[in-house]
Write an enzyme that holds these catalytic residues in place. Sequence first.
Site, PDB file in Angstrom:
ATOM      1  N   LYS A 117       0.858  -1.190   0.000  1.00 36.34           N
ATOM      2  CA  LYS A 117       0.000   0.000   0.000  1.00 36.34           C
ATOM      3  C   LYS A 117       0.887   1.230   0.000  1.00 36.34           C
ATOM      4  O   LYS A 117       2.021   1.182   0.489  1.00 36.34           O
ATOM      5  CB  LYS A 117      -0.874   0.030   1.258  1.00 36.34           C
ATOM      6  CG  LYS A 117      -2.126   0.834   1.115  1.00 36.34           C
ATOM      7  CD  LYS A 117      -3.174   0.024   0.379  1.00 36.34           C
ATOM      8  CE  LYS A 117      -4.500   0.721   0.261  1.00 36.34           C
ATOM      9  NZ  LYS A 117      -5.559  -0.231  -0.099  1.00 36.34           N
ATOM     10  N   GLY A 229     -20.779   6.112   3.031  1.00 40.93           N
ATOM     11  CA  GLY A 229     -19.787   6.444   2.007  1.00 40.93           C
ATOM     12  C   GLY A 229     -20.461   6.406   0.647  1.00 40.93           C
ATOM     13  O   GLY A 229     -21.211   5.468   0.347  1.00 40.93           O
ATOM     14  N   GLY A 231     -18.648   7.407  -2.321  1.00 39.60           N
ATOM     15  CA  GLY A 231     -17.589   7.623  -3.316  1.00 39.60           C
ATOM     16  C   GLY A 231     -17.591   6.511  -4.347  1.00 39.60           C
ATOM     17  O   GLY A 231     -18.643   5.933  -4.649  1.00 39.60           O
ATOM     18  N   ASN A 232     -16.418   6.186  -4.878  1.00 38.46           N
ATOM     19  CA  ASN A 232     -16.325   5.179  -5.931  1.00 38.46           C
ATOM     20  C   ASN A 232     -16.963   3.863  -5.496  1.00 38.46           C
ATOM     21  O   ASN A 232     -17.754   3.266  -6.226  1.00 38.46           O
ATOM     22  CB  ASN A 232     -14.856   4.988  -6.314  1.00 38.46           C
ATOM     23  CG  ASN A 232     -14.697   3.965  -7.419  1.00 38.46           C
ATOM     24  OD1 ASN A 232     -14.239   2.860  -7.197  1.00 38.46           O
ATOM     25  ND2 ASN A 232     -15.113   4.319  -8.621  1.00 38.46           N
ATOM     26  N   GLY A 234     -18.892   3.113  -2.431  1.00 36.96           N
ATOM     27  CA  GLY A 234     -20.246   3.221  -1.880  1.00 36.96           C
ATOM     28  C   GLY A 234     -21.254   3.661  -2.938  1.00 36.96           C
ATOM     29  O   GLY A 234     -22.369   3.117  -3.015  1.00 36.96           O
TER      30      GLY A 234
HETATM   31  N1  GLU Z   1      -7.355  -0.038  -3.207  1.00 40.79           N
HETATM   32  C1  GLU Z   1      -8.066  -1.254  -3.462  1.00 40.79           C
HETATM   33  C2  GLU Z   1      -8.109  -2.137  -2.220  1.00 40.79           C
HETATM   34  O1  GLU Z   1      -7.964  -1.666  -1.105  1.00 40.79           O
HETATM   35  C3  GLU Z   1      -7.557  -1.977  -4.706  1.00 40.79           C
HETATM   36  C4  GLU Z   1      -6.113  -2.333  -4.693  1.00 40.79           C
HETATM   37  C5  GLU Z   1      -5.590  -2.777  -6.055  1.00 40.79           C
HETATM   38  O2  GLU Z   1      -6.334  -2.775  -7.001  1.00 40.79           O
HETATM   39  O3  GLU Z   1      -4.404  -3.100  -6.114  1.00 40.79           O
HETATM   40  O4  GLU Z   1      -8.341  -3.302  -2.305  1.00 40.79           O
END
Ligand code: GLU
Length: 427
Positions: A117, A229, A231-232, A234
């Site tokens: 992350k 939420g 956003g994308n 929710g």
């Molecule tokens: N940000 C998204 C998650 O928390 C997707 C992560 C990704 O596609 O690598 O799962």
Amino acid sequence: MAPDWSFRKNMTPTPYNPFHTAQAQVDAATERLGLERSMRELLRWPMFETQFRLPVRMDNGTMEVFQGYRVRYNAARGPTKGGLRWHPDETLDTVRALACWMTWKCAVLDLPLGGGKGGVTCTPAALSEGEKERLARAYIRAVGHQLSVDRDVPAPDVNTTPQIMAWMMDEFETLVGRHHAGVITGKPLPLGGSRGRSNATSVGGLYVARAVENLLGHKLTGARCAIQGFGNVGGGLAELLHEAGAKVIAVSAVDGAIYNENGLDIPAALKHYARNRQEIGGFEGGDAISNEQLLTCDCDWLFPAALENVIHEQNAADIKAPVVIEMANGPTSTAADRILHERGILVVPDILANAGGVTVSYFEQVQNTYNYYWSLEQVHAELARRMHDAFDAVHAEHQRVPGPMRLAAYMLSVERVAEACRLRGWV
Ligand code: GLU
């Protein structure tokens, strides 16, 4: 009591630390699995982490310096994978927690990927498009040398978009002097994005809700759903649930929530939200309520789809939904988890419920690597198969092991990662 040496590892002393929650979840699984001491220690910390300063020119000519992070939690099962979050409260520990959760998420879905992350501490709403582009490019200049399709692959998360992924990919390809679309996922379609990626987390959430309906008998059609939420994730889920015949009675954004016991007109609410810079206030199709009231409202399904720690010790006893589907990462604290379980509430854990996004990101990487692209039907068929297989595996483990479904999902995924570590001779 053992001394607390956590300060030696740069832990943030905040009142709520999501990485403590993540470690407690790992500990519960490693203990239950009876894993050896060295393995427990390996799995409760990130393997690699980087922090860096990002000087960025603002539109008014001044320089602003942002703090950036990239954590690669565990790479035993494959290249690390996980999004980039831009948020004012981002710290090394929030990124560690999210990278930790990505590790188990990829393993639950049986993807050949590790967990990672990244993040930047910033206030995206205060940045112009040009400032966002310069921040995105600065991030890649700082950490791009560590990224590659076979090492570490970022993606969108809270406050990052396909356009930001496009700028990042362009900066990366400019630096290395060749095409390398698979270095980042969640890209726009003309730059090698996958069909179905933009709402994949929401689609995966709907598949999970359907699996709960079929296997555990909670009806979805006509049921009252509350979504925290808009956003994308929710917003996408609200649309899908509405189309699927569920009654979305409450949704929320950062400025508050709206409620209508007869069901909200979701297409109209989405238009209002888009027109009003991601705010829901002033929408006339429902009554204004607070975010807290949304979480504890009388409903059949609750979908937390925003940030961590929204269901905590203070409100867990008031949650009325018999089913909670965690679309956000880490929405439930450890204490709340215990309370919900004791009250007989089914919590489908984040590492399963919101895995649709990373699963289609994986498909995007696969398509980029062989440079041949799938139809939307093919993406959805593969996603449905993966999500159902994962749900069935977690459900079977849940029936075998007494305790919350989260424990079952962790035992399954931690064991998979532990096996890869063992085979590599890491413990
Ligand atoms: N940000 C998204 C998650 O928390 C997707 C992560 C990704 O596609 O690598 O799962």
